[in-house]
Scaffold this motif. Structure first.
Motif, PDB file in Angstrom:
ATOM      1  N   ALA A 178       5.486  20.246  -2.351  1.00 49.68           N
ATOM      2  CA  ALA A 178       6.799  19.595  -2.314  1.00 49.68           C
ATOM      3  C   ALA A 178       7.135  19.145  -0.894  1.00 49.68           C
ATOM      4  N   VAL A 179       6.838  19.964   0.094  1.00 50.38           N
ATOM      5  CA  VAL A 179       7.082  19.581   1.492  1.00 50.38           C
ATOM      6  C   VAL A 179       6.202  18.392   1.876  1.00 50.38           C
ATOM      7  N   SER A 180       4.967  18.397   1.403  1.00 50.93           N
ATOM      8  CA  SER A 180       4.075  17.267   1.667  1.00 50.93           C
ATOM      9  C   SER A 180       4.644  15.972   1.082  1.00 50.93           C
ATOM     10  N   LEU A 181       5.186  16.061  -0.121  1.00 54.00           N
ATOM     11  CA  LEU A 181       5.788  14.883  -0.748  1.00 54.00           C
ATOM     12  C   LEU A 181       7.026  14.433   0.023  1.00 54.00           C
ATOM     13  N   LEU A 182       7.772  15.380   0.547  1.00 54.42           N
ATOM     14  CA  LEU A 182       8.921  15.036   1.376  1.00 54.42           C
ATOM     15  C   LEU A 182       8.480  14.272   2.624  1.00 54.42           C
ATOM     16  N   LYS A 205       0.829  -1.210   0.000  1.00 58.62           N
ATOM     17  CA  LYS A 205       0.000   0.000   0.000  1.00 58.62           C
ATOM     18  C   LYS A 205       0.857   1.252   0.000  1.00 58.62           C
ATOM     19  N   ILE A 206       1.929   1.258   0.769  1.00 61.47           N
ATOM     20  CA  ILE A 206       2.824   2.419   0.806  1.00 61.47           C
ATOM     21  C   ILE A 206       3.476   2.622  -0.558  1.00 61.47           C
ATOM     22  N   ILE A 207       3.942   1.544  -1.168  1.00 60.40           N
ATOM     23  CA  ILE A 207       4.537   1.632  -2.509  1.00 60.40           C
ATOM     24  C   ILE A 207       3.511   2.202  -3.488  1.00 60.40           C
ATOM     25  N   GLN A 208       2.298   1.684  -3.424  1.00 60.21           N
ATOM     26  CA  GLN A 208       1.243   2.126  -4.334  1.00 60.21           C
ATOM     27  C   GLN A 208       0.954   3.611  -4.154  1.00 60.21           C
ATOM     28  N   GLU A 209       0.906   4.090  -2.938  1.00 57.99           N
ATOM     29  CA  GLU A 209       0.612   5.507  -2.697  1.00 57.99           C
ATOM     30  C   GLU A 209       1.732   6.407  -3.214  1.00 57.99           C
ATOM     31  N   VAL A 210       2.976   5.992  -3.020  1.00 60.30           N
ATOM     32  CA  VAL A 210       4.104   6.782  -3.519  1.00 60.30           C
ATOM     33  C   VAL A 210       4.065   6.835  -5.044  1.00 60.30           C
ATOM     34  N   ILE A 211       3.782   5.705  -5.665  1.00 57.68           N
ATOM     35  CA  ILE A 211       3.680   5.682  -7.128  1.00 57.68           C
ATOM     36  C   ILE A 211       2.519   6.556  -7.583  1.00 57.68           C
ATOM     37  N   GLY A 237       7.855  10.873   1.681  1.00 57.13           N
ATOM     38  CA  GLY A 237       9.147  10.206   1.545  1.00 57.13           C
ATOM     39  C   GLY A 237       9.672   9.735   2.892  1.00 57.13           C
ATOM     40  N   LEU A 238       9.477  10.533   3.928  1.00 53.96           N
ATOM     41  CA  LEU A 238       9.877  10.120   5.275  1.00 53.96           C
ATOM     42  C   LEU A 238       9.053   8.916   5.739  1.00 53.96           C
ATOM     43  N   ALA A 239       7.793   8.887   5.378  1.00 54.63           N
ATOM     44  CA  ALA A 239       6.951   7.739   5.733  1.00 54.63           C
ATOM     45  C   ALA A 239       7.489   6.468   5.081  1.00 54.63           C
ATOM     46  N   VAL A 240       7.922   6.589   3.839  1.00 49.18           N
ATOM     47  CA  VAL A 240       8.505   5.439   3.142  1.00 49.18           C
ATOM     48  C   VAL A 240       9.775   4.992   3.856  1.00 49.18           C
ATOM     49  N   TYR A 241      10.586   5.945   4.269  1.00 46.12           N
ATOM     50  CA  TYR A 241      11.806   5.599   5.000  1.00 46.12           C
ATOM     51  C   TYR A 241      11.462   4.815   6.270  1.00 46.12           C
ATOM     52  N   PHE A 242      10.489   5.291   7.009  1.00 46.72           N
ATOM     53  CA  PHE A 242      10.130   4.602   8.248  1.00 46.72           C
ATOM     54  C   PHE A 242       9.518   3.235   7.979  1.00 46.72           C
ATOM     55  N   ALA A 243       8.827   3.093   6.872  1.00 48.11           N
ATOM     56  CA  ALA A 243       8.212   1.806   6.538  1.00 48.11           C
ATOM     57  C   ALA A 243       9.242   0.789   6.066  1.00 48.11           C
TER      58      ALA A 243
END
Length: 117
Positions: free
Chosen positions: A93-97, A65-71, A100-106
């Motif tokens: 851009a800050v929201s996207l960053l 789900k995280i991968i799908q949301e980033v894509i 990106g932090l959420a992806v790092y934590f996941a």
């Protein structure tokens, strides 16, 4: 890698299904736009379902789900810029960053192996 490719292709279809009418079919009746969007979304499902089936086991459900949301967001940023002609503002851009932090934590912190499929 096939999971990522399928998810990306499915999101291209879904972005056009959800947002393409804002540019291309804004003068059509809403009912026709909904039917057209459903037709486009059919192809999204033809790619999304296999992507999740093939990916589960390599990734957890949460990770898929995280991968799908980033894509989804990545595809949308490109779509908004190229098709809708919108600029990426600093707050977006800050929201996207933050995402990106959420992806790092996941994925970057104590990743738990996916369950056996």
């Amino acid at each position: 890698m096939s999971t990522i490719l399928l998810l990306t292709l499915s999101n291209v279809f879904m972005t056009f299904a959800w947002y393409g009418h804002l540019k291309f079919f804004h003068d059509k009746p809403l009912w026709a736009t909904i039917l057209l969007s459903w037709g486009i979304a059919f192809f999204e499902y033809m790619l999304m379902v296999p992507a999740n089936r093939f990916g589960y086991g390599k990734f957890t459900g949460y990770e898929l789900k995280i991968i799908q949301e980033v894509i989804t967001l990545s595809v949308f940023v490109i779509f908004a810029w190229l098709v809708l002609g919108e600029k990426l503002k600093w707050n977006y851009a800050v929201s996207l960053l933050c995402i990106g932090l959420a992806v790092y934590f996941a994925f970057g912190v104590n990743r738990t192996p996916a369950p056996a499929a």
